[in-house]
Design a protein around this motif. Structure first.
Motif, PDB file in Angstrom:
ATOM      1  N   UNK A  16       2.272  -3.400  -6.327  1.00 46.67           N
ATOM      2  CA  UNK A  16       1.084  -3.232  -7.166  1.00 46.67           C
ATOM      3  C   UNK A  16       0.110  -4.389  -6.965  1.00 46.67           C
ATOM      4  N   UNK A  17       0.636  -5.589  -6.749  1.00 45.63           N
ATOM      5  CA  UNK A  17      -0.233  -6.745  -6.495  1.00 45.63           C
ATOM      6  C   UNK A  17      -0.976  -6.582  -5.174  1.00 45.63           C
ATOM      7  N   UNK A  18      -0.299  -6.023  -4.182  1.00 40.39           N
ATOM      8  CA  UNK A  18      -0.965  -5.749  -2.916  1.00 40.39           C
ATOM      9  C   UNK A  18      -2.063  -4.706  -3.076  1.00 40.39           C
ATOM     10  N   UNK A  19      -1.797  -3.685  -3.863  1.00 38.17           N
ATOM     11  CA  UNK A  19      -2.822  -2.690  -4.164  1.00 38.17           C
ATOM     12  C   UNK A  19      -4.024  -3.338  -4.843  1.00 38.17           C
ATOM     13  N   UNK A  20      -3.764  -4.232  -5.778  1.00 41.25           N
ATOM     14  CA  UNK A  20      -4.848  -4.904  -6.498  1.00 41.25           C
ATOM     15  C   UNK A  20      -5.686  -5.763  -5.555  1.00 41.25           C
ATOM     16  N   UNK A  21      -5.021  -6.440  -4.613  1.00 44.07           N
ATOM     17  CA  UNK A  21      -5.771  -7.226  -3.630  1.00 44.07           C
ATOM     18  C   UNK A  21      -6.687  -6.310  -2.824  1.00 44.07           C
ATOM     19  N   UNK A  22      -6.179  -5.167  -2.384  1.00 46.76           N
ATOM     20  CA  UNK A  22      -6.987  -4.239  -1.591  1.00 46.76           C
ATOM     21  C   UNK A  22      -8.188  -3.744  -2.394  1.00 46.76           C
ATOM     22  N   UNK A  23      -7.961  -3.406  -3.659  1.00 48.31           N
ATOM     23  CA  UNK A  23      -9.060  -2.921  -4.496  1.00 48.31           C
ATOM     24  C   UNK A  23     -10.130  -3.993  -4.674  1.00 48.31           C
ATOM     25  N   UNK A  24      -9.692  -5.231  -4.946  1.00 52.92           N
ATOM     26  CA  UNK A  24     -10.650  -6.311  -5.206  1.00 52.92           C
ATOM     27  C   UNK A  24     -11.426  -6.722  -3.959  1.00 52.92           C
ATOM     28  N   UNK A  25     -10.693  -7.009  -2.906  1.00 48.31           N
ATOM     29  CA  UNK A  25     -11.296  -7.710  -1.784  1.00 48.31           C
ATOM     30  C   UNK A  25     -11.692  -6.813  -0.612  1.00 48.31           C
TER      31      UNK A  25
END
Length: 777
Positions: free
Chosen positions: A88-97
Motif C-alpha cells: 500500500x505504501x508503494x501504491x501511495x508513492x506512485x499516486x503522489x509522485x
C-alpha cells in the motif's frame, strides 16, 4: 524525496522474483490475505483502475524491516512489497509522485492519467524502522468514537497507504471488561458507576474518571464488540500489528466491597473537578487475577496473535508512593499479569507521564519503573517528541526500545498549526543519538486537521535524512490539487511555502494550535481558551491574508476542488480568528475608557465575524450536525440516541460539569457551534459591558458567569429531532450526513466577500479614529 529512494534497472528487479503475482482483475481463491487486502483498497479507492496494478510479495533484506518496489511492466504497474502495508505504501508513492494524486482526511485528489504514468526504473522504498505507530488513547474519544465500519474502513486504508503497521486498537474493550469483572463476582449494577459515556471512555480507561455521562449501555458494548472484530480483521489482513489494552490497576469502586481485604486506594481527583478513581495495588494477588483474566477473555474474543498490550497506570495521576523499589515492583507486577494471560506479551507504554509530571518522575523513579521489565518486553512511546521529547530526558529510556512520535493535536481543537522543522529533523536526530529507537509514529489526541504535517511525518519513515522542505512543499501541492485544470502553479506553491514558514513553523512549546478567540468563553483576561489553548500568535497574521488571496485566485482558475475547499476554509477561519483577536483588544480598551460609542461600533463588528458559520457549513466534516447525527446513529431507540447526543455536545463544549476546568478543551470551529453556541455567549458579554457603561457601575462578573454557565448547560441538554436508526445501525450501513446548507453562494464567493468586508471594516475603524479622535480605538 529521501535518500533511500533507489533505482535499479529492470533486469536486476527480476532477480528479486515474485512470490505471488496477481492482476487485480483476476482475483482467485488462495491469494495471500495481504495481497487481497491491498486489492480491496484499490477497488475502493480506484475502482476504474483495478486492472492497472499487479501485486506481489517479496522477502525483505536482513537489514530492512519493510520494503516496496514499483516499476512498469508492459501496460501494468507492478508493485512488490514485503507486507500488505509495504504494498500500500508503494501504491501511495506512485499516486503522489507519478500521478500527482493524494488521499487525506480533508479531501482526496485522485487523477490517474490515461495512459498511466510509466515507472521506467524500479523505485525502491525501504525502512529500517520496525514499527510505524498510530493513535493516542484520546483519539478514540475526540475522533473515532462515533465511527461506523464504513468510516473505519476508510481510515484503515489511509493507515496502510501511509505505512502504519502498529495501530492502537481500543474499540470494544468494555465488552471484555464487563465479562472480566462478572467472572470475578461483580454484577452489571456494580459497573453502572464505572464505565463512562462513550465520549469520555478514553479517560475512564486511563483511570482519570469513573461514570461521567454514563452508564454505558449493553447495546453500545455489544455493537462495538462486533465493530472491533471488523477493525482487527482488516488491520491484520494488511499485516498490521494492533496494540490491544491491558490491565493497569483501575478498578470499579464496587471491588472494595466485593473484596474487602484487597489493597485498593481511592486516588486524588483528576483535573476538571472529577472525583478520584480506585487503584488496585499491583502487589495485591488480586491484580494478577484481574490482569490475566482480562488478557485471556480478550484473546478469546479478539485474538492475541500480535501480543502487544497498552497499559498506562499513571496517566496524569501520581502513584501511591515515590519509593523506587515500590515503582519497580509495580511495573514487574503489571507485566506479570499480561504475561500470565499471554506468554509472548509485550507492554506498550505511553511515555506522556514522564514529561507531564517531571517533579514526580525524577531519574530514580523513572529508572526504577522502566527497569522492572526486561528490555525485550517493553516498548515506550515517546508521545510528544516533536516538541518535548522524553528520550533525551530519561537517558534514552534507560535502554528500553522506543518509538518517536508526533502528537501535534490536543483535543481536536481547530486551527492551522505544525512544527515541520522539528518533525522533519527530530526523528533523525533521535536515531543518530540512540541505538534503541525502533519506530516512528503519530499520537494525536484527534485527527482530521492539518493533513500536510502527517504527510511529512509518514514519509520520513522511508527516508534516511530530512527532506528539503521547500521542494517537498511543492511536491505536496502537486499531489493535493488538480494540476490539469490550469491555474498559476508557481503562485500556489509559493503560497504553501509561505504557510510552511508561518503557521507550520512553530517553535514555542504550546499545546497545539493557537486558540480561536471566537470559541472562547468571554472575559477581560483573554490569554487562553480554557486550560490549555493559548491565544498568542507565533507568526505574522497578515501573511495569511496574502496567502488566502493567492488560494482564492487559484480556486477561481481551476474550479471545484475538494482539497482546495478544505484548505481555503481552514485558512479563512484562522484569519477570522486572528482578526477577532485584534479587534477584541479595541473592545477592552473602549470599555476601560468608558467610551460607549466606540464599544458599540467594535462589538457590532465583532459579532459579524460569526457569519462564517455559513461558510464552514459548506463542508460536512465541519458541521456539528454531522458529529451529532453520527452519535445518534448508534442508539437503539430515541432515549439512547438522546443520551448519545448529550455526550457528543458536552465533549466539544463543557467537557465536564458547569464549572469544569476542562471547559472547551476540545472546542471546534464547526457550523452549529459558531452561530448557536459561541455567538450567543459573546452577545451576552457585550450586552453586559454596554449595560455596565450605561449604568455607570462595574460589570457583575458573578451574574454574567452564572448566566453563561446556565446557557451552556441548557444548550448541551437540548436534543435534536434527528431520526433514529431502526434498531441499532449496522456497521455496514453509512451514517447519516447533515443536509447541505440552503445558501447557494459558493464557498469561493463567501471567502472573497469576507476579505472585502474586512477591508471595509478596517477602513471604517481607521476613519472613526481620525474623524472622531477616538483614542479608545
Amino acid at each position: 524525496m529521501g535518500t533511500s529512494r533507489l533505482t535499479v534497472d529492470n533486469g536486476l528487479w527480476l532477480l528479486f522474483g515474485l512470490v505471488v503475482t496477481l492482476s487485480l482483475s483476476t482475483a482467485v481463491e488462495g491469494v495471500d490475505p495481504q495481497i487481497a487486502a491491498v486489492q480491496g483498497l484499490i477497488g475502493r479507492l480506484l475502482p476504474q483502475h483495478t486492472n492497472l496494478f499487479q501485486l506481489s510479495l517479496i522477502p525483505k533484506p536482513a537489514s530492512v524491516q519493510d520494503v516496496y518496489e514499483v516499476v512498469s511492466v508492459g501496460d501494468k504497474v507492478s508493485i512488490s512489497g514485503s507486507s500488505g502495508v509495504a504494498l500500500a505504501s508503494g501504491l501511495n508513492w506512485y499516486l503522489k509522485y507519478k500521478c500527482n494524486s493524494s488521499v487525506s482526511w480533508l479531501g482526496n485528489n485522485l487523477n490517474i492519467p490515461t495512459p498511466a504514468p510509466v515507472v521506467r526504473q524500479v523505485h525502491r522504498g525501504q525502512t529500517t524502522l520496525q514499527y510505524r505507530y498510530y493513535f493516542n488513547v484520546c483519539t478514540f474519544g475526540y475522533s473515532t468514537v462515533w465511527w461506523n465500519w464504513q468510516r473505519w474502513e476508510q481510515e484503515i486504508d489511509w493507515m496502510a497507504l501511509n505505512g502504519v503497521n502498529m495501530p492502537l486498537a481500543f474499540t470494544g474493550q468494555e465488552y471484555v471488561w464487563q465479562k472480566t469483572f462478572e467472572a470475578l463476582g461483580l454484577t452489571a449494577q456494580d459497573l453502572t458507576t464505572f464505565f463512562s459515556g462513550p465520549a469520555f471512555l478514553p479517560w475512564q480507561r486511563m483511570g482519570n474518571l469513573d461514570g461521567w455521562m454514563g452508564p454505558l449501555t449493553t447495546n453500545w458494548m455489544e455493537t462495538h464488540m462486533r465493530l472491533q472484530k471488523q477493525i482487527l480483521e482488516r488491520e491484520r489482513a494488511f499485516g498490521m500489528m494492533p496494540v490491544l489494552p491491558g490491565f493497569a490497576g483501575h478498578v470499579p469502586a464496587a471491588m472494595a466491597t466485593r473484596y474487602p481485604k484487597a489493597n485498593i486506594t481511592h486516588l486524588a481527583p483528576w483535573a476538571g473537578g472529577f472525583g478520584g478513581t480506585y487503584f488496585l495495588n499491583p502487589l495485591d494477588p488480586l491484580f494478577q487475577q484481574i490482569g490475566s483474566t482480562f488478557i485471556s477473555i480478550q484473546g478469546q474474543t479478539y485474538g492475541n496473535e500480535n501480543h502487544l498490550y497498552n497499559a498506562d497506570p499513571f496517566n496524569e495521576l501520581d502513584p501511591p508512593s515515590s519509593d523506587p523499589a515500590f515503582l519497580e515492583t509495580v511495573s514487574q507486577s503489571i507485566f506479570s499479569a499480561m504475561h500470565k494471560g499471554d506468554s509472548k506479551a509485550v507492554w506498550v507504554l505511553q511515555g506522556w507521564f514522564l514529561i507531564s509530571d517531571q517533579d514526580f518522575w525524577r531519574p530514580a523513579q523513572t529508572k526504577a519503573f522502566l527497569g522492572g521489565v526486561a528490555d525485550s518486553n517493553m516498548i515506550v512511546l515517546d508521545l510528544w517528541a516533536e516538541v518535548e521529547p522524553a528520550w533525551n530526558l530519561t537517558n534514552h529510556f534507560y535502554g528500553k526500545p522506543f518509538v518517536w512520535n508526533m502528537l501535534h493535536n490536543f483535543g481536536g481543537r481547530s486551527g492551522l498549526y505544525g512544527t515541520v522543522q522539528r518533525v522533519n529533523e527530530g526523528p533523525f536526530i533521535a536515531r543518530k543519538a540512540t541505538k534503541n529507537m525502533i519506530g516512528i509514529g503519530m499520537t494525536p489526541e484527534a485527527i482530521e486537521t492539518n493533513p500536510v504535517v502527517y504527510a511529512l511525518l509518514t514519509e520520513s519513515a522511508w527516508n534516511t535524512a530530512p527532506v528539503d522542505l521547500g521542494r517537498w512543499a511543492s511536491d505536496y501541492v502537486r499531489a493535493r490539487y488538480p494540476m490539469n485544470k490550469g491555474g498559476n502553479l508557481t503562485s500556489v506553491m509559493e503560497a504553501w511555502r509561505g504557510l510552511t514558514n508561518t503557521v507550520y513553523t512553530c517553535y514555542t512549546n504550546q499545546m497545539g494550535t493557537s486558540g480561536n478567540i471566537l470559541s472562547a468563553r468571554p472575559n477581560f483576561d483573554m490569554r487562553q481558551i480554557g486550560c490549555c489553548a493559548t491565544l498568542a500568535l507565533y507568526y505574522d497574521p497578515m501573511k495569511l491574508v496574502s496567502i488566502m488571496r493567492d488560494l482564492q485566485v487559484f480556486y477561481g482558475a481551476i474550479g471545484d476542488s475538494e482539497t482546495l475547499e478544505y484548505d481555503l476554509v481552514d485558512l479563512l477561519v484562522q484569519t477570522v480568528g486572528n482578526d477577532a483577536l485584534s479587534l477584541y483588544s479595541m473592545i477592552v480598551k473602549a470599555y476601560s475608557n468608558g467610551d460607549v460609542s466606540a464599544l458599540a461600533l467594535t462589538t457590532e463588528y465583532f459579532l459579524q465575524f460569526f457569519q462564517i458559520d455559513a461558510l464552514v457549513a459548506k463542508l460536512p466534516k465541519y458541521r456539528l450536525s454531522t458529529w451529532v447525527n453520527d452519535a445518534r446513529s448508534w442508539g437503539a431507540d430515541k432515549a439512547e440516541s438522546d443520551w448519545l447526543e448529550i455526550n457528543a455536545k458536552t465533549q466539544v463544549t463543557l467537557w465536564g460539569d458547569k464549572r469544569s476546568t476542562l471547559t472547551q478543551y476540545a472546542y471546534k470551529m464547526w457550523s452549529g457551534l459558531i452561530a448557536d453556541f459561541y455567538q450567543p455567549r459573546w452577545a451576552l458579554w457585550f450586552k453586559a459591558l454596554q449595560q455596565s457603561l450605561d449604568d455607570g457601575v462595574p460589570i457583575n462578573m458573578t451574574q454574567f458567569t452564572n448566566n453563561v454557565e446556565t446557557f451552556e448547560y441548557n444548550w448541551t441538554q437540548k436534543v435534536s429531532d434527528a431520526p433514529v436508526a431502526t434498531g441499532t445501525e449496522s456497521p455496514e450501513q453509512p451514517q447519516a450526513q447533515a443536509a447541505s446548507p440552503t445558501d447557494a453562494t459558493s464557498l469561493l464567493d463567501l471567502s472573497i466577500q469576507y476579505l472585502e468586508w474586512r477591508a471595509q471594516m478596517l477602513a471604517h475603524l481607521q476613519k472613526a479614529i481620525h474623524t472622531n479622535n477616538k483614542s479608545s480605538l
